[in-house]
Scaffold this motif. Structure first.
Motif, PDB file in Angstrom:
ATOM      1  N   THR A  72       0.834  -1.204   0.000  1.00 49.01           N
ATOM      2  CA  THR A  72       0.000   0.000   0.000  1.00 49.01           C
ATOM      3  C   THR A  72       0.866   1.251   0.000  1.00 49.01           C
ATOM      4  OG1 THR A  72      -0.099   0.197   2.400  1.00 49.01           O
ATOM      5  CG2 THR A  72      -1.703  -1.280   1.359  1.00 49.01           C
ATOM      6  N   THR A  73       0.186   2.397  -0.043  1.00 51.23           N
ATOM      7  CA  THR A  73       0.907   3.662   0.003  1.00 51.23           C
ATOM      8  C   THR A  73       1.596   3.860   1.346  1.00 51.23           C
ATOM      9  OG1 THR A  73      -1.135   4.757   0.651  1.00 51.23           O
ATOM     10  CG2 THR A  73      -0.588   4.773  -1.691  1.00 51.23           C
ATOM     11  N   SER A  74       1.105   3.191   2.374  1.00 51.01           N
ATOM     12  CA  SER A  74       1.738   3.268   3.693  1.00 51.01           C
ATOM     13  C   SER A  74       2.677   2.099   3.939  1.00 51.01           C
ATOM     14  CB  SER A  74       0.661   3.318   4.788  1.00 51.01           C
ATOM     15  OG  SER A  74      -0.192   2.198   4.690  1.00 51.01           O
ATOM     16  N   PHE A  75       3.039   1.412   2.848  1.00 48.86           N
ATOM     17  CA  PHE A  75       4.041   0.330   2.880  1.00 48.86           C
ATOM     18  C   PHE A  75       3.555  -0.924   3.606  1.00 48.86           C
ATOM     19  CE2 PHE A  75       7.593   2.491   0.901  1.00 48.86           C
ATOM     20  CZ  PHE A  75       7.247   3.824   1.072  1.00 48.86           C
ATOM     21  N   ARG A  76       2.255  -1.051   3.753  1.00 48.92           N
ATOM     22  CA  ARG A  76       1.732  -2.298   4.313  1.00 48.92           C
ATOM     23  C   ARG A  76       1.731  -3.358   3.206  1.00 48.92           C
ATOM     24  NH1 ARG A  76      -2.467  -0.318   6.295  1.00 48.92           N
ATOM     25  NH2 ARG A  76      -4.008  -0.910   4.714  1.00 48.92           N
ATOM     26  N   THR A  77       2.210  -4.556   3.550  1.00 51.71           N
ATOM     27  CA  THR A  77       2.371  -5.607   2.543  1.00 51.71           C
ATOM     28  C   THR A  77       1.418  -6.766   2.780  1.00 51.71           C
ATOM     29  OG1 THR A  77       4.142  -6.653   3.813  1.00 51.71           O
ATOM     30  CG2 THR A  77       4.786  -5.041   2.135  1.00 51.71           C
ATOM     31  N   ASN A  78       1.152  -7.493   1.705  1.00 52.99           N
ATOM     32  CA  ASN A  78       0.291  -8.674   1.758  1.00 52.99           C
ATOM     33  C   ASN A  78       0.846  -9.691   0.773  1.00 52.99           C
ATOM     34  OD1 ASN A  78      -2.219 -10.130   2.477  1.00 52.99           O
ATOM     35  ND2 ASN A  78      -2.668  -9.851   0.315  1.00 52.99           N
ATOM     36  N   TYR A  79       0.836 -10.963   1.158  1.00 51.76           N
ATOM     37  CA  TYR A  79       1.417 -12.007   0.312  1.00 51.76           C
ATOM     38  C   TYR A  79       0.466 -13.190   0.161  1.00 51.76           C
ATOM     39  CZ  TYR A  79       5.807  -9.559   1.189  1.00 51.76           C
ATOM     40  OH  TYR A  79       6.791  -8.600   1.267  1.00 51.76           O
ATOM     41  N   ALA A  80       0.539 -13.828  -0.980  1.00 51.68           N
ATOM     42  CA  ALA A  80      -0.136 -15.099  -1.149  1.00 51.68           C
ATOM     43  C   ALA A  80       0.520 -16.118  -0.227  1.00 51.68           C
ATOM     44  CB  ALA A  80      -0.035 -15.562  -2.602  1.00 51.68           C
ATOM     45  N   LEU A  97      10.153  -7.012  -6.498  1.00 56.89           N
ATOM     46  CA  LEU A  97       9.772  -8.288  -5.885  1.00 56.89           C
ATOM     47  C   LEU A  97      11.022  -9.143  -5.801  1.00 56.89           C
ATOM     48  CD1 LEU A  97       7.295  -9.914  -4.838  1.00 56.89           C
ATOM     49  CD2 LEU A  97       7.251 -11.021  -7.083  1.00 56.89           C
ATOM     50  N   GLN A  98      11.524  -9.318  -4.584  1.00 59.13           N
ATOM     51  CA  GLN A  98      12.664 -10.195  -4.343  1.00 59.13           C
ATOM     52  C   GLN A  98      12.130 -11.604  -4.116  1.00 59.13           C
ATOM     53  OE1 GLN A  98      16.051  -9.583  -4.375  1.00 59.13           O
ATOM     54  NE2 GLN A  98      16.240 -11.807  -4.129  1.00 59.13           N
ATOM     55  N   MET A  99      12.585 -12.531  -4.935  1.00 63.22           N
ATOM     56  CA  MET A  99      12.087 -13.907  -4.869  1.00 63.22           C
ATOM     57  C   MET A  99      13.238 -14.832  -4.523  1.00 63.22           C
ATOM     58  SD  MET A  99       9.562 -13.882  -8.197  1.00 63.22           S
ATOM     59  CE  MET A  99      10.910 -13.795  -9.364  1.00 63.22           C
ATOM     60  N   ASN A 100      13.150 -15.456  -3.363  1.00 64.05           N
ATOM     61  CA  ASN A 100      14.174 -16.386  -2.897  1.00 64.05           C
ATOM     62  C   ASN A 100      13.615 -17.787  -2.800  1.00 64.05           C
ATOM     63  OD1 ASN A 100      15.954 -14.196  -2.542  1.00 64.05           O
ATOM     64  ND2 ASN A 100      15.232 -13.858  -0.455  1.00 64.05           N
ATOM     65  N   ASN A 101      14.521 -18.758  -2.761  1.00 67.38           N
ATOM     66  CA  ASN A 101      14.118 -20.169  -2.645  1.00 67.38           C
ATOM     67  C   ASN A 101      13.023 -20.515  -3.657  1.00 67.38           C
ATOM     68  OD1 ASN A 101      14.021 -22.793  -1.648  1.00 67.38           O
ATOM     69  ND2 ASN A 101      12.613 -22.271   0.002  1.00 67.38           N
ATOM     70  N   ARG A 138       9.235 -16.320   1.428  1.00 67.95           N
ATOM     71  CA  ARG A 138      10.197 -16.474   0.324  1.00 67.95           C
ATOM     72  C   ARG A 138      10.303 -15.212  -0.532  1.00 67.95           C
ATOM     73  NH1 ARG A 138       9.239 -20.034  -3.616  1.00 67.95           N
ATOM     74  NH2 ARG A 138       6.962 -19.950  -3.441  1.00 67.95           N
ATOM     75  N   PHE A 139       9.194 -14.507  -0.683  1.00 68.10           N
ATOM     76  CA  PHE A 139       9.150 -13.315  -1.535  1.00 68.10           C
ATOM     77  C   PHE A 139       9.011 -12.069  -0.672  1.00 68.10           C
ATOM     78  CE2 PHE A 139       7.208 -15.314  -5.663  1.00 68.10           C
ATOM     79  CZ  PHE A 139       8.184 -16.306  -5.633  1.00 68.10           C
ATOM     80  N   THR A 140       9.578 -10.968  -1.142  1.00 66.55           N
ATOM     81  CA  THR A 140       9.464  -9.687  -0.454  1.00 66.55           C
ATOM     82  C   THR A 140       9.171  -8.594  -1.474  1.00 66.55           C
ATOM     83  OG1 THR A 140      11.048 -10.371   1.245  1.00 66.55           O
ATOM     84  CG2 THR A 140      10.585  -8.024   1.052  1.00 66.55           C
ATOM     85  N   ILE A 141       8.084  -7.864  -1.249  1.00 67.88           N
ATOM     86  CA  ILE A 141       7.738  -6.740  -2.112  1.00 67.88           C
ATOM     87  C   ILE A 141       8.209  -5.450  -1.451  1.00 67.88           C
ATOM     88  CG2 ILE A 141       5.417  -6.469  -1.128  1.00 67.88           C
ATOM     89  CD1 ILE A 141       4.441  -5.709  -3.949  1.00 67.88           C
ATOM     90  N   SER A 142       8.684  -4.520  -2.268  1.00 69.93           N
ATOM     91  CA  SER A 142       9.133  -3.229  -1.747  1.00 69.93           C
ATOM     92  C   SER A 142       8.851  -2.164  -2.789  1.00 69.93           C
ATOM     93  CB  SER A 142      10.623  -3.267  -1.405  1.00 69.93           C
ATOM     94  OG  SER A 142      11.398  -3.580  -2.552  1.00 69.93           O
ATOM     95  N   ARG A 143       8.889  -0.915  -2.336  1.00 71.47           N
ATOM     96  CA  ARG A 143       8.646   0.183  -3.272  1.00 71.47           C
ATOM     97  C   ARG A 143       9.595   1.338  -2.965  1.00 71.47           C
ATOM     98  NH1 ARG A 143       2.704   1.913  -2.958  1.00 71.47           N
ATOM     99  NH2 ARG A 143       3.427   3.700  -4.206  1.00 71.47           N
ATOM    100  N   ASP A 144       9.927   2.083  -3.987  1.00 73.15           N
ATOM    101  CA  ASP A 144      10.774   3.260  -3.861  1.00 73.15           C
ATOM    102  C   ASP A 144      10.002   4.409  -4.515  1.00 73.15           C
ATOM    103  OD1 ASP A 144      12.650   5.342  -4.238  1.00 73.15           O
ATOM    104  OD2 ASP A 144      14.303   3.912  -4.265  1.00 73.15           O
ATOM    105  N   ASN A 145       9.415   5.261  -3.695  1.00 74.10           N
ATOM    106  CA  ASN A 145       8.585   6.335  -4.245  1.00 74.10           C
ATOM    107  C   ASN A 145       9.405   7.358  -5.022  1.00 74.10           C
ATOM    108  OD1 ASN A 145       6.247   5.197  -3.244  1.00 74.10           O
ATOM    109  ND2 ASN A 145       6.218   6.478  -1.405  1.00 74.10           N
TER     110      ASN A 145
END
Length: 113
Positions: free
Chosen positions: A52-60, A80-84, A66-73
């Motif tokens: 979200t705009t407040s950097f709240r994340t949600n994952y399947a 999307l960093q995808m590991n393993n 394993r995965f990490t979403i991030s944003r750079d405004n």
């Protein structure tokens, strides 16, 4: 004109990592939620992760831990960093502006066993 351009896909062996990036232009990026979706062959498109705009994340559930979403405004990018990675992660990955109807062209991720 709003444009989303994904990059970073490729082929990797199971257990490996990839980092996807999505550059957004023509949009007030910081005021929009963003999401990564994927579509495997013969399957429906599914949400992988969102931020979200407040950097709240949600994952399947299938990618949690394993995965990490991030944003750079400042750079107007979402990553999307995808590991393993697992063979079942093989799909075309798309980024999207939440509830906008805007999508990128997709980037292929292939995980070999």
């Amino acid at each position: 004109q709003v444009q989303l351009v994904e990059s970073g896909g490729g082929t990797v062996q199971a257990g490996g990592s990839l980092r996807l990036s999505c550059a957004v232009s023509g949009s007030a990026f910081r005021f929009n939620g963003m999401g990564w979706y994927r579509q495997a062959a013969g399957k429906q498109r599914e949400l992988v992760a969102s931020i979200t705009t407040s950097f709240r994340t949600n994952y399947a559930d299938s990618v949690k831990g394993r995965f990490t979403i991030s944003r750079d405004n400042a750079k107007k990018t979402v990553s999307l960093q995808m590991n393993n990675l697992k063979p079942e992660d093989t799909a075309v990955y798309y980024c999207s502006i939440t509830d906008s109807g805007y999508w990128g062209q997709g980037t292929q991720v292939t995980v070999s066993s």
